[in-house]
Scaffold this motif. Structure first.
Motif, mmCIF file in Angstrom:
data_model
loop_
_atom_site.group_PDB
_atom_site.id
_atom_site.type_symbol
_atom_site.label_atom_id
_atom_site.label_comp_id
_atom_site.label_asym_id
_atom_site.label_seq_id
_atom_site.Cartn_x
_atom_site.Cartn_y
_atom_site.Cartn_z
ATOM 1 N N LEU A 17 28.515 -83.304 -80.898
ATOM 2 C CA LEU A 17 28.477 -83.661 -79.483
ATOM 3 C C LEU A 17 27.253 -83.059 -78.798
ATOM 4 C CD1 LEU A 17 29.601 -84.848 -76.867
ATOM 5 C CD2 LEU A 17 31.093 -82.830 -76.691
ATOM 6 N N LEU A 18 26.983 -81.791 -79.056
ATOM 7 C CA LEU A 18 25.818 -81.151 -78.439
ATOM 8 C C LEU A 18 24.517 -81.828 -78.866
ATOM 9 C CD1 LEU A 18 26.867 -77.400 -78.614
ATOM 10 C CD2 LEU A 18 26.782 -78.880 -76.592
ATOM 11 N N ALA A 23 20.009 -85.443 -76.990
ATOM 12 C CA ALA A 23 19.250 -86.690 -77.118
ATOM 13 C C ALA A 23 19.526 -87.665 -75.976
ATOM 14 C CB ALA A 23 19.586 -87.354 -78.455
ATOM 15 N N TYR A 24 20.396 -87.303 -75.049
ATOM 16 C CA TYR A 24 20.803 -88.205 -73.969
ATOM 17 C C TYR A 24 19.594 -88.632 -73.121
ATOM 18 C CZ TYR A 24 23.540 -90.017 -70.060
ATOM 19 O OH TYR A 24 24.093 -90.832 -69.102
ATOM 20 N N SER A 25 19.484 -89.937 -72.897
ATOM 21 C CA SER A 25 18.377 -90.450 -72.069
ATOM 22 C C SER A 25 18.794 -91.714 -71.316
ATOM 23 C CB SER A 25 17.149 -90.725 -72.932
ATOM 24 O OG SER A 25 17.435 -91.737 -73.878
ATOM 25 N N CYS A 26 20.059 -91.842 -71.034
ATOM 26 C CA CYS A 26 20.603 -93.069 -70.431
ATOM 27 C C CYS A 26 20.584 -93.027 -68.906
ATOM 28 C CB CYS A 26 22.025 -93.308 -70.934
ATOM 29 S SG CYS A 26 22.137 -93.505 -72.713
ATOM 30 N N GLY A 40 25.721 -86.921 -66.515
ATOM 31 C CA GLY A 40 25.738 -88.047 -67.431
ATOM 32 C C GLY A 40 27.105 -88.210 -68.065
ATOM 33 N N SER A 41 27.285 -89.329 -68.708
ATOM 34 C CA SER A 41 28.520 -89.573 -69.445
ATOM 35 C C SER A 41 28.184 -90.334 -70.713
ATOM 36 C CB SER A 41 29.526 -90.345 -68.591
ATOM 37 O OG SER A 41 29.070 -91.649 -68.338
ATOM 38 N N LEU A 42 29.032 -90.156 -71.712
ATOM 39 C CA LEU A 42 28.852 -90.856 -72.969
ATOM 40 C C LEU A 42 30.203 -90.962 -73.663
ATOM 41 C CD1 LEU A 42 28.852 -88.574 -75.511
ATOM 42 C CD2 LEU A 42 26.713 -88.008 -74.397
ATOM 43 N N GLN A 47 36.381 -90.970 -76.894
ATOM 44 C CA GLN A 47 36.696 -90.326 -75.620
ATOM 45 C C GLN A 47 35.462 -90.302 -74.723
ATOM 46 O OE1 GLN A 47 39.478 -87.195 -75.284
ATOM 47 N NE2 GLN A 47 39.483 -86.860 -77.495
ATOM 48 N N LYS A 48 35.678 -90.486 -73.441
ATOM 49 C CA LYS A 48 34.586 -90.413 -72.477
ATOM 50 C C LYS A 48 34.322 -88.937 -72.162
ATOM 51 C CE LYS A 48 32.568 -92.902 -68.886
ATOM 52 N NZ LYS A 48 32.115 -94.166 -69.343
ATOM 53 N N ILE A 49 33.062 -88.558 -72.254
ATOM 54 C CA ILE A 49 32.622 -87.193 -72.000
ATOM 55 C C ILE A 49 31.729 -87.194 -70.765
ATOM 56 C CG2 ILE A 49 31.316 -85.226 -72.931
ATOM 57 C CD1 ILE A 49 33.791 -85.922 -74.644
ATOM 58 N N PHE A 50 31.941 -86.251 -69.880
ATOM 59 C CA PHE A 50 31.056 -86.014 -68.735
ATOM 60 C C PHE A 50 30.318 -84.703 -68.972
ATOM 61 C CE2 PHE A 50 34.052 -88.164 -65.409
ATOM 62 C CZ PHE A 50 33.598 -89.415 -65.782
ATOM 63 N N TRP A 51 29.099 -84.652 -68.501
ATOM 64 C CA TRP A 51 28.373 -83.384 -68.454
ATOM 65 C C TRP A 51 27.648 -83.315 -67.118
ATOM 66 C CZ3 TRP A 51 23.208 -83.658 -67.567
ATOM 67 C CH2 TRP A 51 22.559 -84.833 -67.896
ATOM 68 N N LYS A 52 27.467 -82.105 -66.610
ATOM 69 C CA LYS A 52 26.757 -81.938 -65.347
ATOM 70 C C LYS A 52 26.167 -80.549 -65.251
ATOM 71 C CE LYS A 52 29.145 -81.626 -61.417
ATOM 72 N NZ LYS A 52 28.620 -80.526 -60.738
#
Length: 85
Positions: A17-18, A23-26, A40-42, A47-52
């Protein structure tokens, strides 16, 4: 900061996950209208993951007066299941 839902993943899953978060760029004008790249979310293993990111003063008690100044800002990344929000 990892929430209980994320901590319930195996260590291998957390590493995976990390890597996806790094690599998140959406970012789009709709999902990031101010260009701050602080949320962001992915989808991860169904499962839907949020990060902030949150920006605090060095005491971690209040929001920082200037998030762009690393001398007075502590950045905290929180990763959570969307269901924990």
């Amino acid at each position: 900061m990892l929430t209980q839902g994320i901590m319930a993943f195996s260590e291998e899953e957390q590493v995976e996950l990390l890597a996806q978060l790094r690599a998140y760029s959406c970012f789009t004008p709709q999902s990031d209208p101010y260009g701050e790249h602080d949320f962001g979310s992915l989808e991860f293993r169904g499962q839907k993951i949020f990060w902030k990111f949150d920006y605090y003063d060095k005491s971690s008690m209040y929001h920082t007066p200037d998030a762009s100044d690393p001398e007075q800002t502590l950045r905290v990344l929180t990763i959570m299941l969307a269901s924990e929000y």
